[in-house]
Design an enzyme around this catalytic site. Sequence first.
Site, PDB file in Angstrom:
ATOM      1  N   LYS A  55       0.838  -1.214   0.000  1.00 28.38           N
ATOM      2  CA  LYS A  55       0.000   0.000   0.000  1.00 28.38           C
ATOM      3  C   LYS A  55       0.863   1.251   0.000  1.00 28.38           C
ATOM      4  CE  LYS A  55      -2.301  -2.491  -0.609  1.00 28.38           C
ATOM      5  NZ  LYS A  55      -2.433  -3.944  -0.577  1.00 28.38           N
ATOM      6  N   GLY A 148      -0.194 -18.458   9.098  1.00 23.60           N
ATOM      7  CA  GLY A 148      -0.365 -17.764   7.821  1.00 23.60           C
ATOM      8  C   GLY A 148      -0.095 -18.600   6.598  1.00 23.60           C
ATOM      9  N   GLY A 184      -0.343 -14.498 -13.136  1.00 25.12           N
ATOM     10  CA  GLY A 184      -1.508 -14.499 -12.242  1.00 25.12           C
ATOM     11  C   GLY A 184      -2.133 -13.109 -12.131  1.00 25.12           C
ATOM     12  N   LEU A 190      -2.136  -7.780  -9.781  1.00 25.11           N
ATOM     13  CA  LEU A 190      -2.665  -6.491 -10.239  1.00 25.11           C
ATOM     14  C   LEU A 190      -2.124  -5.327  -9.408  1.00 25.11           C
ATOM     15  CD1 LEU A 190      -6.352  -7.329 -11.185  1.00 25.11           C
ATOM     16  CD2 LEU A 190      -4.272  -7.501 -12.549  1.00 25.11           C
ATOM     17  N   GLU A 207      -2.546 -14.837 -17.423  1.00 26.30           N
ATOM     18  CA  GLU A 207      -3.548 -15.426 -16.524  1.00 26.30           C
ATOM     19  C   GLU A 207      -4.132 -16.658 -17.206  1.00 26.30           C
ATOM     20  OE1 GLU A 207      -5.187 -14.965 -13.358  1.00 26.30           O
ATOM     21  OE2 GLU A 207      -6.232 -16.728 -14.131  1.00 26.30           O
ATOM     22  N   HIS A 321      -7.919  -9.227   7.502  1.00 29.87           N
ATOM     23  CA  HIS A 321      -9.039  -8.884   8.397  1.00 29.87           C
ATOM     24  C   HIS A 321      -9.892 -10.104   8.727  1.00 29.87           C
ATOM     25  CE1 HIS A 321      -9.909  -7.830   4.192  1.00 29.87           C
ATOM     26  NE2 HIS A 321     -11.131  -8.241   4.389  1.00 29.87           N
ATOM     27  N   HIS A 444     -23.543  15.213   1.543  1.00 30.63           N
ATOM     28  CA  HIS A 444     -23.333  15.671   0.179  1.00 30.63           C
ATOM     29  C   HIS A 444     -22.298  16.780   0.181  1.00 30.63           C
ATOM     30  CE1 HIS A 444     -24.166  16.719  -3.969  1.00 30.63           C
ATOM     31  NE2 HIS A 444     -24.235  18.001  -3.605  1.00 30.63           N
TER      32      HIS A 444
HETATM   33  P1  NAD Z   1      -5.047 -14.833  -6.134  1.00 26.85           P
HETATM   34  O1  NAD Z   1      -5.672 -16.112  -5.781  1.00 26.85           O
HETATM   35  O2  NAD Z   1      -5.708 -13.546  -5.832  1.00 26.85           O
HETATM   36  O3  NAD Z   1      -4.752 -14.811  -7.717  1.00 26.85           O
HETATM   37  C1  NAD Z   1      -3.969 -15.773  -8.350  1.00 26.85           C
HETATM   38  C2  NAD Z   1      -4.242 -15.715  -9.836  1.00 26.85           C
HETATM   39  O4  NAD Z   1      -3.347 -16.580 -10.494  1.00 26.85           O
HETATM   40  C3  NAD Z   1      -5.636 -16.179 -10.213  1.00 26.85           C
HETATM   41  O5  NAD Z   1      -6.215 -15.257 -11.108  1.00 26.85           O
HETATM   42  C4  NAD Z   1      -5.385 -17.533 -10.862  1.00 26.85           C
HETATM   43  O6  NAD Z   1      -6.376 -17.867 -11.821  1.00 26.85           O
HETATM   44  C5  NAD Z   1      -4.043 -17.299 -11.490  1.00 26.85           C
HETATM   45  N1  NAD Z   1      -3.291 -18.508 -11.800  1.00 26.85           N
HETATM   46  C6  NAD Z   1      -3.224 -19.659 -11.088  1.00 26.85           C
HETATM   47  N2  NAD Z   1      -2.404 -20.530 -11.701  1.00 26.85           N
HETATM   48  C7  NAD Z   1      -1.929 -19.916 -12.815  1.00 26.85           C
HETATM   49  C8  NAD Z   1      -1.034 -20.300 -13.852  1.00 26.85           C
HETATM   50  N3  NAD Z   1      -0.472 -21.510 -13.860  1.00 26.85           N
HETATM   51  N4  NAD Z   1      -0.763 -19.402 -14.845  1.00 26.85           N
HETATM   52  C9  NAD Z   1      -1.345 -18.179 -14.839  1.00 26.85           C
HETATM   53  N5  NAD Z   1      -2.201 -17.783 -13.880  1.00 26.85           N
HETATM   54  C10 NAD Z   1      -2.487 -18.628 -12.865  1.00 26.85           C
HETATM   55  O7  NAD Z   1      -3.594 -14.921  -5.490  1.00 26.85           O
HETATM   56  P2  NAD Z   1      -2.474 -13.805  -5.273  1.00 26.85           P
HETATM   57  O8  NAD Z   1      -2.706 -12.606  -6.105  1.00 26.85           O
HETATM   58  O9  NAD Z   1      -1.195 -14.538  -5.408  1.00 26.85           O
HETATM   59  O10 NAD Z   1      -2.687 -13.420  -3.775  1.00 26.85           O
HETATM   60  C11 NAD Z   1      -2.536 -14.405  -2.770  1.00 26.85           C
HETATM   61  C12 NAD Z   1      -3.433 -14.168  -1.602  1.00 26.85           C
HETATM   62  O11 NAD Z   1      -3.059 -13.003  -0.939  1.00 26.85           O
HETATM   63  C13 NAD Z   1      -4.870 -14.044  -2.030  1.00 26.85           C
HETATM   64  O12 NAD Z   1      -5.592 -15.057  -1.403  1.00 26.85           O
HETATM   65  C14 NAD Z   1      -5.298 -12.699  -1.564  1.00 26.85           C
HETATM   66  O13 NAD Z   1      -6.486 -12.792  -0.857  1.00 26.85           O
HETATM   67  C15 NAD Z   1      -4.188 -12.220  -0.671  1.00 26.85           C
HETATM   68  N6  NAD Z   1      -3.913 -10.825  -0.986  1.00 26.85           N
HETATM   69  C16 NAD Z   1      -4.863  -9.905  -0.662  1.00 26.85           C
HETATM   70  C17 NAD Z   1      -4.637  -8.585  -0.985  1.00 26.85           C
HETATM   71  C18 NAD Z   1      -5.671  -7.571  -0.627  1.00 26.85           C
HETATM   72  O14 NAD Z   1      -6.526  -7.849   0.210  1.00 26.85           O
HETATM   73  N7  NAD Z   1      -5.674  -6.406  -1.241  1.00 26.85           N
HETATM   74  C19 NAD Z   1      -3.495  -8.190  -1.652  1.00 26.85           C
HETATM   75  C20 NAD Z   1      -2.564  -9.159  -1.969  1.00 26.85           C
HETATM   76  C21 NAD Z   1      -2.793 -10.475  -1.622  1.00 26.85           C
END
Ligand code: NAD
Length: 465
Positions: A55, A148, A184, A190, A207, A321, A444
């Site tokens: 962040k 974790g 991913g 993202l 993806e 959370h 508002h």
């Molecule tokens: P994620 O589960 O959010 O996304 C993983 C992505 O990788 C998915 O879209 C999946 O379809 C894709 N994927 C899987 N195998 C693949 C492959 N072989 N080739 C290409 N794409 C593939 O996991 P993340 O982004 O790694 O995050 C991990 C965890 O951390 C999540 O569970 C998330 O909740 C947590 N996280 C949360 C936040 C937040 O709350 N803002 C931020 C970062 C991480």
Amino acid sequence: MPAKTKEHDLVVLGAGPGGYVAAIRAAQLGLDVACVDPNERLGGTCLRVGCIPSKALLESSELYWEARHAFAAHGVRTGEVGLDLAAMMKRKEAVVATLSKGVAGLFRKNRVTHYRGRGRLEGRGKVLVAGEDGELALRAKHVLIATGSLSAPLAGVETDGDRVATSTEALAWSSVPEHLVVIGAGYIGLELGSVWARLGARVSVLEHLDRILPGMDAEIAAEAKKALEEQGLEFQLSTRVSAARAEGGGCVVEREGGEAIACDRVLLAVGRRPSTEGLGLDAAGVELDERGRVRVDEGFATSAEGVFAIGDVIRGPMLAHKAQEEGIACVERLVTGWGHVDYDAIPGVVYTAPEVASVGRSEEELRDTGVPYRKGLFPFAANGRARALGLTQGKVKVLAHERTDRLLGVQVIGARAGDLIAEAAAAIAFGASSEDVARTPHAHPTLAEAFKEAALAAGGRAIHA
Ligand code: NAD
């Protein structure tokens, strides 16, 4: 043989947001609590190498991007805008250090003892802590596993702690990659893809599904993809990565049925796996489920007497959370016999620009499960505050039961969606109807009015759209 044995009422394994919050709550309730974690810095993955540093970098990189692309529209002239990546990283470090010291302060205030080392179960009520200065034996009535999760590996992808990175390293690169390939399109891909794209990298996101942000509402995720593409992120969907490695000063990423991509950095972000190794779970009789997570009942009790588990290491979304709520509910149950988590009201937020946030059910979930619903949409383009901010991208989507009008899901894509979703979570937790929200006065001009208007729209009577 460990020289010393210390006794506590509760030993928590892991000082992440789940573990440290559980430890503090248990201490408030009168227990003598110890928390075991190998890191000097308390706060776990979230604080040290996850939510918080990401962040900080998202904020800094957005300011840099805005200075170059958005200030002029506000009539603010700048000279040449430059990037000092080292200063940006230093600021991130300072944010993390301050918050981590804050957790240490809370431990002192609540008399929670931190033992630095790795804890493992050694039979009923026994934990052995292996630290730098040797071993220490702990005895406790209750043990809480809050260890974790770790980055999930992907077959063929050779992470090297630098060029082919997990999120930990991608939060600390000392130069901006020319071409970053992200594997991913989930939360991490993202968010960190956005950081490096804003700082000047070409970012390609690969993806394997045919959409981004699986689990989020599809309409909202499609809008997020469009917005991110406008910022320069490239997406290759339905693309399966078969291998990636550092090679000759750069990296190579191989795709099934496509040409290999040459780039200079790779971020692997295909999810996380529960961190259960080295905890002595098997010997202690703590069962795992089919996906390697610690199996718990509704009171977070594992199959071993006196051993509990919460957070990323058990079922459910891997969110800080969610772990905190579970930590509090678990220890409250231990002490008072009562504790509860409202799993229907756990929001999810992706801190891209615009932010994407959701709580409750997505439209697909309602459709697939045959729940009759009404839908209200309201665009930020019709919201006065969003206009004034110059942040008009996105919308609020309200899903309410067709007959009872009870709120079932709320999705937001837009500026500060992560903050706006809190009101929706509260509404869902209180069992509100869309009419309850529609009849609640909203200041508002605020972005929050878009939620009220979307709730009005669910009843076919939005005023401003
Ligand atoms: P994620 O589960 O959010 O996304 C993983 C992505 O990788 C998915 O879209 C999946 O379809 C894709 N994927 C899987 N195998 C693949 C492959 N072989 N080739 C290409 N794409 C593939 O996991 P993340 O982004 O790694 O995050 C991990 C965890 O951390 C999540 O569970 C998330 O909740 C947590 N996280 C949360 C936040 C937040 O709350 N803002 C931020 C970062 C991480």
